[in-house]
Design a protein around this motif. Structure first.
Motif, PDB file in Angstrom:
ATOM      1  N   ILE A  92      40.429  40.622  42.327  1.00 29.56           N
ATOM      2  CA  ILE A  92      40.011  41.838  41.615  1.00 29.56           C
ATOM      3  C   ILE A  92      41.231  42.751  41.530  1.00 29.56           C
ATOM      4  O   ILE A  92      41.878  43.013  42.545  1.00 29.56           O
ATOM      5  CB  ILE A  92      38.856  42.545  42.369  1.00 29.56           C
ATOM      6  CG1 ILE A  92      37.593  41.688  42.309  1.00 29.56           C
ATOM      7  CG2 ILE A  92      38.604  43.944  41.808  1.00 29.56           C
ATOM      8  CD1 ILE A  92      36.409  42.252  43.071  1.00 29.56           C
ATOM      9  N   SER A  93      41.535  43.225  40.317  1.00 35.69           N
ATOM     10  CA  SER A  93      42.759  44.019  40.150  1.00 35.69           C
ATOM     11  C   SER A  93      42.635  45.417  40.747  1.00 35.69           C
ATOM     12  O   SER A  93      43.621  46.020  41.144  1.00 35.69           O
ATOM     13  CB  SER A  93      43.129  44.119  38.672  1.00 35.69           C
ATOM     14  OG  SER A  93      42.085  44.759  37.959  1.00 35.69           O
ATOM     15  N   GLY A  94      41.408  45.942  40.791  1.00 35.06           N
ATOM     16  CA  GLY A  94      41.226  47.281  41.356  1.00 35.06           C
ATOM     17  C   GLY A  94      41.284  48.373  40.302  1.00 35.06           C
ATOM     18  O   GLY A  94      41.794  49.462  40.554  1.00 35.06           O
TER      19      GLY A  94
ATOM     20  N   VAL B 176      49.136  39.393  49.424  1.00 36.36           N
ATOM     21  CA  VAL B 176      49.634  38.938  48.134  1.00 36.36           C
ATOM     22  C   VAL B 176      49.681  37.421  48.218  1.00 36.36           C
ATOM     23  O   VAL B 176      50.480  36.852  48.974  1.00 36.36           O
ATOM     24  CB  VAL B 176      51.041  39.506  47.849  1.00 36.36           C
ATOM     25  CG1 VAL B 176      51.500  39.071  46.460  1.00 36.36           C
ATOM     26  CG2 VAL B 176      51.039  41.025  47.972  1.00 36.36           C
ATOM     27  N   GLY B 177      48.779  36.774  47.505  1.00 36.35           N
ATOM     28  CA  GLY B 177      48.737  35.324  47.598  1.00 36.35           C
ATOM     29  C   GLY B 177      47.652  34.747  46.723  1.00 36.35           C
ATOM     30  O   GLY B 177      46.870  35.485  46.099  1.00 36.35           O
ATOM     31  N   ASP B 178      47.594  33.427  46.694  1.00 40.03           N
ATOM     32  CA  ASP B 178      46.603  32.728  45.886  1.00 40.03           C
ATOM     33  C   ASP B 178      45.303  32.638  46.678  1.00 40.03           C
ATOM     34  O   ASP B 178      45.263  32.048  47.768  1.00 40.03           O
ATOM     35  CB  ASP B 178      47.116  31.323  45.543  1.00 40.03           C
ATOM     36  CG  ASP B 178      46.180  30.599  44.580  1.00 40.03           C
ATOM     37  OD1 ASP B 178      45.003  31.003  44.456  1.00 40.03           O
ATOM     38  OD2 ASP B 178      46.630  29.616  43.957  1.00 40.03           O
ATOM     39  N   LEU B 179      44.248  33.209  46.141  1.00 38.93           N
ATOM     40  CA  LEU B 179      42.985  33.234  46.880  1.00 38.93           C
ATOM     41  C   LEU B 179      42.463  31.832  47.144  1.00 38.93           C
ATOM     42  O   LEU B 179      41.748  31.611  48.126  1.00 38.93           O
ATOM     43  CB  LEU B 179      41.953  34.096  46.140  1.00 38.93           C
ATOM     44  CG  LEU B 179      41.301  33.603  44.861  1.00 38.93           C
ATOM     45  CD1 LEU B 179      40.005  32.871  45.144  1.00 38.93           C
ATOM     46  CD2 LEU B 179      41.036  34.763  43.926  1.00 38.93           C
TER      47      LEU B 179
ATOM     48  N   ILE C 233      50.771  42.127  53.268  1.00 42.67           N
ATOM     49  CA  ILE C 233      51.625  40.980  53.604  1.00 42.67           C
ATOM     50  C   ILE C 233      51.667  40.002  52.435  1.00 42.67           C
ATOM     51  O   ILE C 233      50.753  39.973  51.610  1.00 42.67           O
ATOM     52  CB  ILE C 233      51.132  40.244  54.879  1.00 42.67           C
ATOM     53  CG1 ILE C 233      49.714  39.664  54.661  1.00 42.67           C
ATOM     54  CG2 ILE C 233      51.155  41.165  56.086  1.00 42.67           C
ATOM     55  CD1 ILE C 233      49.285  38.669  55.727  1.00 42.67           C
ATOM     56  N   VAL C 234      52.741  39.247  52.362  1.00 43.67           N
ATOM     57  CA  VAL C 234      52.838  38.204  51.349  1.00 43.67           C
ATOM     58  C   VAL C 234      52.531  36.882  52.053  1.00 43.67           C
ATOM     59  O   VAL C 234      53.035  36.616  53.147  1.00 43.67           O
ATOM     60  CB  VAL C 234      54.242  38.175  50.715  1.00 43.67           C
ATOM     61  CG1 VAL C 234      54.371  37.013  49.741  1.00 43.67           C
ATOM     62  CG2 VAL C 234      54.521  39.493  50.004  1.00 43.67           C
TER      63      VAL C 234
ATOM     64  N   GLY D 298      51.301  41.321  43.388  1.00 40.69           N
ATOM     65  CA  GLY D 298      51.637  42.334  44.391  1.00 40.69           C
ATOM     66  C   GLY D 298      51.543  43.759  43.868  1.00 40.69           C
ATOM     67  O   GLY D 298      51.463  44.704  44.651  1.00 40.69           O
ATOM     68  N   ASP D 299      51.520  43.932  42.550  1.00 39.45           N
ATOM     69  CA  ASP D 299      51.430  45.272  41.972  1.00 39.45           C
ATOM     70  C   ASP D 299      49.995  45.662  41.617  1.00 39.45           C
ATOM     71  O   ASP D 299      49.764  46.736  41.051  1.00 39.45           O
ATOM     72  CB  ASP D 299      52.277  45.358  40.685  1.00 39.45           C
ATOM     73  CG  ASP D 299      53.764  45.247  40.984  1.00 39.45           C
ATOM     74  OD1 ASP D 299      54.161  45.710  42.072  1.00 39.45           O
ATOM     75  OD2 ASP D 299      54.505  44.676  40.155  1.00 39.45           O
TER      76      ASP D 299
END
Ligand SMILES: Cc1cc2nc3c(=O)[nH]c(=O)nc-3n(C[C@H](O)[C@@H](O)[C@H](O)COP(=O)(O)OP(=O)(O)OC[C@H]3O[C@@H](n4cnc5c(N)ncnc54)[C@H](O)[C@@H]3O)c2cc1C
Ligand SMILES: Cc1cc2nc3c(=O)[nH]c(=O)nc-3n(C[C@H](O)[C@H](O)[C@H](O)COP(=O)(O)OP(=O)(O)OC[C@H]3O[C@@H](n4cnc5c(N)ncnc54)[C@H](O)[C@@H]3O)c2cc1C
Lengths: 328, 258
Positions: free
Chosen positions: A273-275, A309-312, B238-239, A296-297
């Protein structure tokens, strides 16, 4: 005839199509008990009232008025407003509380317009000051706290479902049939009713302590199952963004946000979800917010207590495995 | 067939919406304003009926500050036949009861077979104004509709209810409200924008409508206090380096959330 306490609070309770009290009843009676003596009103088909009245007493109603009639399930809004008018006339309460459901708020609206009462909608709490009962609201997605009162008379207040945690003490059952004079107002007729299938094992979105929501990032209806799997491991309710609803991954009733459900859980997990600000408006008062997004943005990270920040599709299965391993 | 569509000007929700902490009113200068999306969808329902049924008149009605005229005009550019705007200083901070009384009086004056509103606005999101107007006009409210069919002196549709859906029917005249399940609205095209300039645009005051905003016969809801909550701030980010799922599980357990 019953004598009603001077500080009576009239509480309209919603029934499900099968005649049970809806889950909002406990919070409404809890809110009422905090500011006066709760008197409940139940409007339903003939024979529907007895069990519901007993349940209402267990949740704190000192007295239950039952308005039974065939119109209740046959006409939109008008029978509820007529019953509320009759009950208010009888009880002369200090305030009227109604669930902020679709049915409830429209009954409140018709009644307030008819009686020219002051109407306050979507309260998250009520209190009492020297002048009377005050409604507390959380507006613009929780960015502001607003208190409202009425210029005179008993306020009609709709209460956000699931917002009130207070519970009232159980009361002995005291029930009375309420005679309602039909107003004769023109009403829309109700035809076929399709009751939504409830996944009983999962908590309801409104008022849930934990919510896991999925967005467009889930990619398909089939892949949305991952959201449900995580929700079930956590004992959470399932929500969604409008983009996920529009894409047909889940029904509209799952939508969280400005034009969907507003939630305030202990834990809110946003997956893919982008938010967007309209989504945040329905969840940013959550105690803890977790977000997983590959961008990440994404604005959701601006309000996340824990952001990944990653692939769900790699993070969530690992999370589920880790949580299950700890349980075992 | 005469259809009155209720449209509201609202702060653009893509920006931050502000309340003025002194007056408690929406700070219209602090954010851009737009025609409420749900009102546009309501107008689309009316316009697509008008497309298929010659002789349909579509009037957009809004109660809003004078500055909203340009926003209301967008309804004309989309294809409405005429617009009515109720403007009066006494309406600043109007509560739900007064809003409904004013709109009902204006609808009455305009004349109507059908009133179409949004199920809830994106700013007040009260979701009660349409039912209140129906009460004041003594017509049925067929509200919260996911689909709309207008035919043979009645309006039908699927009502989104609290526990599923129901089919509802109302004889005209009636008030309906629609949900965001209905289609997106059309965009105004150049021809529409030019045509809008020549369409009737009427501005009404409370005196024109015979509504007294100050009457003590109706109880009004008033704001008695207003406070801004501190905005949320970001926490840890975190990344994923292959162990983010494990780390999140740990975070949830440590915070007693799992
Ligand atoms: C903190 C706070 C601040 C507020 N500030 C403002 C403010 O600055 N400005 C303001 O207008 N109200 C304000 N209100 C009042 C509140 O938004 C309502 O009284 C409002 O006027 C109508 O209610 P709603 O938008 O919730 O209507 P809803 O019942 O959600 O509206 C449903 C539909 O009714 C129709 N409708 C509703 N209002 C109008 C209208 N004015 N004109 C045409 N159609 C309409 C539309 O079709 C809409 O989609 C405020 C309330 C609070 C609690
Ligand atoms: C009047 C109005 C009312 C609205 N009301 C609501 C409302 O009530 N609720 C609501 O939610 N929206 C609402 N919206 C819509 C809102 O503006 C957004 O369009 C919507 O919230 C976007 O949903 P989304 O975040 O799922 O989709 P997107 O914005 O498309 O975001 C998808 C996200 O998924 C991420 N992603 C994709 N693949 C992966 C992956 N494999 N792993 C991790 N992340 C991935 C992407 O990076 C992206 O950030 C409203 C809009 C308007 C104009």
């Amino acid at each position: 005839m019953t004598d009603f306490q001077a500080d009576s609070i009239l509480v309209l309770l919603d029934l499900t199509p099968s005649g049970e009290l809806t889950k909002s009843a406990a919070g409404l009676l809890g809110a009422a008990a905090g500011v006066g003596t709760p008197v409940a009103l139940i409007v339903g088909a003939a024979g529907a009232g007895e069990q519901a009245a007993a349940d209402a007493a267990a949740l704190g109603a000192t007295h239950v008025l039952v308005a039974e009639g065939a119109e209740a399930g046959a006409q939109v809004t008008v029978p509820g407003a007529d019953a509320l008018a009759a009950a208010a006339e009888l009880v002369r309460p200090d305030a009227i509380l109604v669930p902020n459901s679709i049915e409830g708020r429209e009954v409140a609206g018709r009644y307030a317009a008819r009686s020219r009462s002051g109407l306050a909608v979507d309260a998250v709490a009520v209190s009492r000051d020297a002048e009377g009962v005050v409604a507390h609201h959380s507006v613009y997605g929780g960015a502001y706290n607003v208190d409202s009162a009425v210029t005179w008379g008993a306020p009609v207040i709709t209460v956000r479902e699931g917002a009130v945690d207070a519970r009232a003490e159980a009361q002995p059952v005291s029930t009375e049939q309420l005679a309602v004079e039909a107003s004769g107002r023109r009403a829309a007729a109700i035809g076929r009713v399709d009751e939504a299938v409830v996944t009983s094992s999962r908590p309801e979105l409104r008022g849930a302590a934990k919510v896991v929501s999925g967005g467009r990032g889930l990619g398909s209806e089939a892949q949305f199952a991952l959201v449900e799997q995580l929700a079930d491991v956590l004992g959470a309710a399932v929500g969604a963004s409008r983009a996920a609803v529009d894409a047909g991954y889940v029904p509209q009733s799952y939508q969280v946000g400005q034009t969907g459900v507003s939630v305030s859980p202990q834990l809110y997990i946003a997956l893919g979800i982008s938010g967007a600000i309209q989504h945040r408006a329905g969840m940013q008062t959550a105690k803890t917010i977790v977000a997983i997004n590959k961008d990440g943005d994404a604005p959701i990270f601006e309000i996340a207590d824990f952001g990944i920040v990653g692939d769900l599709f790699t993070v969530v299965p690992q999370l589920i495995a880790a949580l299950e391993a700890r349980k075992a | 067939m005469k259809i009155v569509v209720l449209v509201k000007e609202v702060p653009d929700t893509y920006g931050d919406r502000k309340l003025n902490l002194q007056t408690g009113l929406a700070d219209r200068a602090a954010s851009d304003t737009v025609l409420d999306e749900i009102g546009e969808r309501a107008l689309e329902v009316a316009l697509s009926y008008a497309d298929a049924n010659a002789g349909t008149e579509v009037v957009v009605l809004s109660m809003s500050p004078e500055s909203a005229a340009a926003t209301v005009r967008k309804g004309l550019a989309m294809g409405a036949s005429s617009a009515v705007q109720v403007v009066d200083d006494a309406l600043a901070g109007a509560d739900l009861g007064l809003t409904a009384e004013v709109l009902a009086a204006a609808v009455q004056r305009i004349g109507y077979d059908l009133v179409i509103a949004g199920n809830e606005s994106t700013d007040g999101s009260g979701g009660v104004v349409p039912a209140m107007i129906a009460e004041l006009l003594d017509v049925p409210n067929a509200t919260s509709l996911n689909s709309v069919e207008i035919a043979d002196g009645e309006v039908r549709g699927e009502r989104a209810s609290d526990h599923g859906t129901m089919q509802v029917t109302a004889a005209l005249p009636a008030v309906i409200s629609i949900t965001e399940r209905l289609p997106d609205a059309r965009f105004p095209n150049f021809k529409g924008i030019m045509a809008a300039k020549k369409k009737p645009f009427e501005t009404l005051s409370l005196a024109d409508l015979g509504v007294d905003a100050e009457t003590t016969e109706a109880s009004r809801s008033i704001m008695i206090s207003l406070a801004e909550k501190p905005p949320r701030t970001a926490g840890t980010k975190i990344v994923d380096e292959g162990d983010a799922g494990e780390r999140l599980a740990e975070y949830l357990v440590q915070n007693r959330l799992a």
